[in-house]
Scaffold this active site. Structure first.
Site, mmCIF file in Angstrom:
data_model
loop_
_atom_site.group_PDB
_atom_site.id
_atom_site.type_symbol
_atom_site.label_atom_id
_atom_site.label_comp_id
_atom_site.label_asym_id
_atom_site.label_seq_id
_atom_site.Cartn_x
_atom_site.Cartn_y
_atom_site.Cartn_z
ATOM 1 N N PRO A 9 0.801 -1.220 0.000
ATOM 2 C CA PRO A 9 0.000 0.000 0.000
ATOM 3 C C PRO A 9 0.839 1.277 0.000
ATOM 4 O O PRO A 9 1.870 1.367 0.653
ATOM 5 C CB PRO A 9 -0.821 -0.101 1.286
ATOM 6 C CG PRO A 9 -0.149 -1.109 2.131
ATOM 7 C CD PRO A 9 0.570 -2.035 1.200
ATOM 8 N N ASN A 10 0.324 2.222 -0.776
ATOM 9 C CA ASN A 10 0.852 3.575 -0.901
ATOM 10 C C ASN A 10 2.166 3.664 -1.668
ATOM 11 O O ASN A 10 2.641 4.762 -1.949
ATOM 12 C CB ASN A 10 0.994 4.250 0.468
ATOM 13 C CG ASN A 10 -0.341 4.350 1.163
ATOM 14 O OD1 ASN A 10 -1.310 4.821 0.576
ATOM 15 N ND2 ASN A 10 -0.415 3.867 2.391
ATOM 16 N N ARG A 17 4.831 10.992 -2.552
ATOM 17 C CA ARG A 17 4.457 10.756 -1.156
ATOM 18 C C ARG A 17 5.661 10.972 -0.238
ATOM 19 O O ARG A 17 6.667 10.275 -0.365
ATOM 20 C CB ARG A 17 3.948 9.320 -0.995
ATOM 21 C CG ARG A 17 3.682 8.927 0.434
ATOM 22 C CD ARG A 17 3.366 7.445 0.542
ATOM 23 N NE ARG A 17 3.239 7.071 1.944
ATOM 24 C CZ ARG A 17 3.676 5.944 2.453
ATOM 25 N NH1 ARG A 17 4.264 5.048 1.677
ATOM 26 N NH2 ARG A 17 3.529 5.686 3.723
ATOM 27 N N TYR A 22 10.789 9.062 1.494
ATOM 28 C CA TYR A 22 10.837 8.064 0.428
ATOM 29 C C TYR A 22 11.530 8.535 -0.847
ATOM 30 O O TYR A 22 11.651 7.765 -1.794
ATOM 31 C CB TYR A 22 9.414 7.599 0.093
ATOM 32 C CG TYR A 22 8.716 6.990 1.284
ATOM 33 C CD1 TYR A 22 9.080 5.733 1.761
ATOM 34 C CD2 TYR A 22 7.711 7.680 1.957
ATOM 35 C CE1 TYR A 22 8.461 5.176 2.864
ATOM 36 C CE2 TYR A 22 7.082 7.123 3.060
ATOM 37 C CZ TYR A 22 7.466 5.883 3.515
ATOM 38 O OH TYR A 22 6.856 5.338 4.607
ATOM 39 N N ASN A 69 8.060 -5.481 -0.423
ATOM 40 C CA ASN A 69 7.889 -4.311 0.428
ATOM 41 C C ASN A 69 6.402 -4.260 0.721
ATOM 42 O O ASN A 69 5.615 -3.755 -0.075
ATOM 43 C CB ASN A 69 8.373 -3.036 -0.258
ATOM 44 C CG ASN A 69 8.301 -1.827 0.656
ATOM 45 O OD1 ASN A 69 7.581 -1.834 1.657
ATOM 46 N ND2 ASN A 69 9.030 -0.792 0.321
ATOM 47 N N ALA A 72 2.907 -0.728 5.119
ATOM 48 C CA ALA A 72 2.362 -0.781 6.477
ATOM 49 C C ALA A 72 1.848 -2.172 6.852
ATOM 50 O O ALA A 72 1.791 -2.514 8.035
ATOM 51 C CB ALA A 72 1.247 0.247 6.638
ATOM 52 N N GLU A 93 12.350 -9.332 2.619
ATOM 53 C CA GLU A 93 11.588 -8.140 2.998
ATOM 54 C C GLU A 93 12.454 -6.910 2.760
ATOM 55 O O GLU A 93 13.624 -6.897 3.132
ATOM 56 C CB GLU A 93 11.219 -8.247 4.481
ATOM 57 C CG GLU A 93 10.594 -7.022 5.074
ATOM 58 C CD GLU A 93 10.407 -7.127 6.584
ATOM 59 O OE1 GLU A 93 9.787 -6.224 7.145
ATOM 60 O OE2 GLU A 93 10.897 -8.106 7.213
ATOM 61 N N HIS A 95 12.524 -2.406 2.788
ATOM 62 C CA HIS A 95 11.911 -1.121 3.141
ATOM 63 C C HIS A 95 12.825 -0.021 2.631
ATOM 64 O O HIS A 95 14.055 -0.126 2.724
ATOM 65 C CB HIS A 95 11.710 -0.987 4.649
ATOM 66 C CG HIS A 95 10.796 -2.029 5.180
ATOM 67 N ND1 HIS A 95 9.431 -1.960 5.005
ATOM 68 C CD2 HIS A 95 11.050 -3.182 5.827
ATOM 69 C CE1 HIS A 95 8.881 -3.036 5.558
ATOM 70 N NE2 HIS A 95 9.840 -3.800 6.044
ATOM 71 N N SER A 97 12.784 3.171 3.791
ATOM 72 C CA SER A 97 13.266 3.926 4.949
ATOM 73 C C SER A 97 13.817 2.971 6.005
ATOM 74 O O SER A 97 13.577 1.761 5.951
ATOM 75 C CB SER A 97 12.124 4.756 5.553
ATOM 76 O OG SER A 97 11.150 3.909 6.129
ATOM 77 N N ARG A 102 12.070 4.948 12.894
ATOM 78 C CA ARG A 102 10.792 5.650 12.755
ATOM 79 C C ARG A 102 9.893 5.368 13.952
ATOM 80 O O ARG A 102 10.358 4.959 15.005
ATOM 81 C CB ARG A 102 10.150 5.253 11.425
ATOM 82 C CG ARG A 102 11.038 5.702 10.245
ATOM 83 C CD ARG A 102 10.424 5.521 8.918
ATOM 84 N NE ARG A 102 9.192 6.282 8.804
ATOM 85 C CZ ARG A 102 8.283 6.052 7.886
ATOM 86 N NH1 ARG A 102 8.451 5.085 7.014
ATOM 87 N NH2 ARG A 102 7.187 6.778 7.828
#
Length: 141
Positions: A9-10, A17, A22, A69, A72, A93, A95, A97, A102
């Protein structure tokens, strides 16, 4: 080697974004660069904002390795973790960031225990590093 990148998502909004987190490059633009860097490797790409679609992508994958990825969903989806556990294809996996730097909710990955490893915090190059892991490590095949 045939690799499948699945973005959650996103991630369709990369480039616009939260560029301070990112970056400002779209994934489609980066994917073109990645394919050039990995000349000779077959890279397939899928993205969805829907958990069930991601599970279907995992179940239907026909490749040597998956770079995931989950966005969330990494921190919330036992269903995606179960889907990774249910398939024979190795998953790394990724990411963009550094999720450990975070918000506290992002410090726990429900999918990590089912993945071969995690790469985070290197921007879009996290995908390249994951691809390199598949290419360089025969135990991942």
């Amino acid at each position: 080697m045939k690799l499948l990148i699945i973005n959650g998502p996103n991630l369709n909004l990369l480039g616009t974004r939260e560029p301070e987190i990112y970056g400002s490059q779209s994934f489609e633009s980066y994917l073109q660069e990645l394919r050039e860097m990995l000349d000779g490797e077959e890279i397939e790409y899928m993205q969805s904002n829907h958990e069930g679609d991601i599970i279907d992508f995992l179940h239907g994958a026909d490749c040597d390795g998956i770079i995931l990825n989950a966005g969330a969903y990494t921190h919330t989806s036992l269903a995606i973790a179960d889907a990774i556990a249910a398939i024979q294809i190795p998953v790394i996996e990724v990411h963009i960031s550094n999720v450990a730097a975070r918000e506290a909710i992002r410090h726990t990955s429900l999918i990590a225990p089912e993945c071969k490893g995690t790469i985070a915090g290197f921007g879009l190059n996290s995908y390249f590093l994951a691809a390199q892991a598949f290419i360089m490590d025969p135990s991942l095949r």
